[in-house]
Design a protein around this motif. Structure first.
Motif, mmCIF file in Angstrom:
data_model
loop_
_atom_site.group_PDB
_atom_site.id
_atom_site.type_symbol
_atom_site.label_atom_id
_atom_site.label_comp_id
_atom_site.label_asym_id
_atom_site.label_seq_id
_atom_site.Cartn_x
_atom_site.Cartn_y
_atom_site.Cartn_z
ATOM 1 N N LEU A 71 0.293 -10.432 3.315
ATOM 2 C CA LEU A 71 0.604 -9.023 3.559
ATOM 3 C C LEU A 71 1.869 -8.817 4.386
ATOM 4 O O LEU A 71 2.606 -7.841 4.158
ATOM 5 C CB LEU A 71 -0.580 -8.343 4.244
ATOM 6 C CG LEU A 71 -1.627 -7.780 3.282
ATOM 7 C CD1 LEU A 71 -2.844 -7.307 4.041
ATOM 8 C CD2 LEU A 71 -1.038 -6.640 2.480
ATOM 9 N N GLY A 115 4.090 -6.473 2.210
ATOM 10 C CA GLY A 115 4.231 -5.175 2.843
ATOM 11 C C GLY A 115 3.114 -4.187 2.603
ATOM 12 O O GLY A 115 2.942 -3.249 3.370
ATOM 13 N N SER A 116 2.363 -4.342 1.530
ATOM 14 C CA SER A 116 1.238 -3.435 1.286
ATOM 15 C C SER A 116 0.113 -4.181 0.584
ATOM 16 O O SER A 116 0.358 -5.104 -0.202
ATOM 17 C CB SER A 116 1.669 -2.220 0.445
ATOM 18 O OG SER A 116 1.646 -2.497 -0.934
ATOM 19 N N SER A 140 -2.052 -2.849 -1.581
ATOM 20 C CA SER A 140 -2.134 -2.474 -3.001
ATOM 21 C C SER A 140 -1.146 -3.279 -3.836
ATOM 22 O O SER A 140 -1.484 -3.760 -4.929
ATOM 23 C CB SER A 140 -1.888 -0.971 -3.182
ATOM 24 O OG SER A 140 -0.613 -0.608 -2.666
ATOM 25 N N ASP A 141 0.092 -3.472 -3.335
ATOM 26 C CA ASP A 141 1.076 -4.265 -4.081
ATOM 27 C C ASP A 141 0.655 -5.731 -4.146
ATOM 28 O O ASP A 141 0.830 -6.394 -5.181
ATOM 29 C CB ASP A 141 2.452 -4.162 -3.421
ATOM 30 C CG ASP A 141 3.179 -2.873 -3.773
ATOM 31 O OD1 ASP A 141 2.694 -2.134 -4.652
ATOM 32 O OD2 ASP A 141 4.234 -2.601 -3.154
ATOM 33 N N HIS A 170 -3.233 -3.516 8.276
ATOM 34 C CA HIS A 170 -3.489 -2.966 6.943
ATOM 35 C C HIS A 170 -4.962 -2.651 6.708
ATOM 36 O O HIS A 170 -5.347 -2.313 5.577
ATOM 37 C CB HIS A 170 -3.001 -3.948 5.875
ATOM 38 C CG HIS A 170 -1.522 -4.188 5.907
ATOM 39 N ND1 HIS A 170 -0.629 -3.463 5.140
ATOM 40 C CD2 HIS A 170 -0.765 -5.049 6.646
ATOM 41 C CE1 HIS A 170 0.602 -3.884 5.387
ATOM 42 N NE2 HIS A 170 0.545 -4.846 6.294
ATOM 43 N N GLU A 211 -5.449 0.773 5.262
ATOM 44 C CA GLU A 211 -5.142 0.851 3.837
ATOM 45 C C GLU A 211 -6.306 0.321 3.011
ATOM 46 O O GLU A 211 -6.644 0.884 1.964
ATOM 47 C CB GLU A 211 -3.869 0.057 3.527
ATOM 48 C CG GLU A 211 -3.451 0.172 2.060
ATOM 49 C CD GLU A 211 -2.308 -0.752 1.678
ATOM 50 O OE1 GLU A 211 -1.922 -0.739 0.489
ATOM 51 O OE2 GLU A 211 -1.810 -1.498 2.553
#
Length: 533
Positions: A228, A232-233, A235-236, A261, A264
């Protein structure tokens, strides 16, 4: 529905009920039969079955790396690799070559420098970097990834002034006069990474694709991933790995969630253990300290070779408790990086205060590099997995003894003691910090020294040497248990996923030095071929 029959080699199942088999039969990705070749062929060797000849090879349960930074490893292909540098001058030469090929203003990044391997035990100064690269921001990451070295252009790009105070979870190195010397510790590196242009999604995906293919070629069928901070995310990250699986990269991944995260994850409706046979969600990653190489691992006593330092706590005791409580509220286990013995002690206190719930995933203590005897006794009472990296033994000895001194050195990487005391251990590489090849980890666990006969013949603290079977178990049963998947993989048992690694020599009987010459014949994941040698 593909049906596969494996014959023509020795199959070590690591299943106590049937330790060895001559044939495996697979349907829908799972093992349906394991046993004598004649019997399995008679029952399942009909038309429409794909036959795979092991060519006299030796099959074991699919190897899984329990701690791997795959995106960071893929990014390594774009960086200057200092892993072979053996002097400061050689490091500067490699930097000079890259500067000559890079347009002014572009960032120059490098990794894996290790002054403990340099002849003079000295690293370049900020002024030396400035002389070579006055018009390029330069950030060079130490092998541990907890210490960095930057030039003046990088400090300007990161907007870190000469009189900048140290951030709460990091520090800037300074010389005797108080001037910045270019060294950056722990979270103080964040502005330097934020100042760099982030790779596009397609570039990240391609980096990870290359890294996954390389992992398959080494016999790895999966890994527990900490990506992560690089992607960076969340979901990605999950999208990349799901797309790669759909596109024919049969590599299983279990994803730790870096604690910033966690919100998220909640928004996405993800919970620990969610996923499918290719991509699953794991625990919440937290850092308690840094590294021994950078003297930021948190110790209970001063570093022997730098008595003014005891390391660095990434979080206060209160912050650590709060982060763990946040994970517990959402039903997540925690996975805490703790290298020094005081860091481990603080993590153990958190786990004792905030007991794990009834989820199927255990907590994990990542690295557990230095464990005093009293800490091991406390760990025995907790549902926690020790996520260890045997290759650290080859990389850190003998200099680590100068760091730890005679009292703590016997507590370093004490794998035999951990297993003898009944603690569950999973094996990883921490690549790209160490090489990804699992055979190097197995070699280090068995010999307690670097390859090629370096170091004492009996190894460093030889009482902590593992047998080949114990070392193999770290990367099979241990990794499966750490991901809550002991009923799904870890042994070649009927009903489990057909994840198989095949070598051209016997990993349980081959001399450890010769084992490093082993060739991967086949990597099978879910009954699908991920690599053929």
């Amino acid at each position: 529905m593909e049906r596969v029959l494996l014959t023509g080699g020795r199959i070590f199942t690591l299943d106590a009920e049937r330790p060895e088999a001559e044939a495996l039969y697979v349907e829908k990705g799972r093992i349906v039969a394991a046993g004598d070749r004649e019997e399995v062929e008679l029952q399942h060797g009909r038309a429409g079955v794909r036959r795979i000849d092991l060519q006299g090879g030796f099959a074991v349960p699919g190897l899984v790396d329990s701690h791997l930074h795959l995106a960071m490893f893929g990014r390594k292909f774009l960086l200057i690799d200092f892993s072979r540098a053996r002097s400061k001058e050689e490091m500067l030469r490699l930097l000079r070559e890259r500067v000559a090929k890079t347009p002014p203003g572009k960032w120059i990044l490098g990794s894996n420098w290790d002054e403990n391997r340099f002849r003079e035990r000295m690293i370049p100064t900020r002024e030396e970097l400035d002389e070579i690269a006055p018009r390029h921001p330069v950030l060079l990451t130490r092998v541990c990834h907890h210490v960095h070295l930057a030039n003046s252009a990088a400090f300007r790009a990161a907007k870190v002034a000469e009189d900048a105070p140290d951030p709460p979870r990091g520090a800037y190195g300074r010389d005797a006069s108080g001037k910045l010397n270019g060294l950056i510790y722990e979270e103080a590196s964040r502005p330097f990474f934020d100042a760099q242009p982030r790779p596009a999604f397609a570039q990240l995906k391609e980096m990870i694709r290359q890294a996954a293919r390389y992992a398959l070629s080494l016999g790895l069928t999966g890994a527990h991933i900490d990506d992560l901070r690089e992607v960076g995310s969340l979901s990605d990250t999950l999208r990349i790995y799901r797309e790669l699986a759909a596109e024919g990269i049969p590599f299983r991944t279990h994803h730790l969630i870096y604690h910033p995260h966690l919100g998220e994850a909640e928004e996405l409706g993800l919970w620990a253990g969610d996923g499918d046979e290719w991509v699953t969600v794991g625990g919440v990653k937290i850092f308690a300290d840094g590294s021994l190489g950078g003297r930021t691992a948190l110790l209970s006593r001063p570093y022997r070779d730098d008595p003014g330092r005891t390391g660095m706590a990434v979080h206060s005791r209160e912050e650590m408790m709060e982060l763990a409580a946040g994970a517990r509220r959402l039903g997540y286990p925690v996975a805490v990086h703790a290298i020094g013995d005081l860091a481990a002690e603080r993590v153990i206190r958190v786990l004792e205060t905030l007991p794990a719930g009834k989820g199927r995933l255990p907590d994990r203590l990542i690295h557990a590099s230095v464990l005093r005897r009293d800490l091991i006794e406390r760990l025995k009472r907790l549902p926690v997995v020790l996520d260890v990296q045997p290759r650290f033994v080859a990389g850190d000895f003998p200099w680590v003894m100068d760091r730890l001194g005679p009292e703590l050195s016997p507590c370093a990487y004490a794998f035999k003691t951990m297993l003898r005391e009944g603690l569950v251990c999973a094996g990883g590489s921490d690549a790209p910090i160490e090489p990804m090849n699992p055979l190097l980890g197995i070699h280090a666990a068995v010999t307690r020294r670097p390859p090629g006969g370096e170091g004492p013949p009996e190894g460093y603290f030889p009482g902590e040497r593992l047998t080949p079977r114990e070392a193999l178990t770290l990367f099979t049963k241990g990794s499966a248990f750490a991901a809550g998947e002991e009923r799904e993989r870890g042994t070649l048992s009927i009903g489990k996923w057909a994840d198989v690694t095949v070598f051209d020599r016997n990993p349980l009987e081959t001399d450890p030095e010769d084992l490093l010459k082993a060739r991967v014949v086949l990597t099978l994941v879910n009954g699908r071929i991920g690599y053929e040698g």
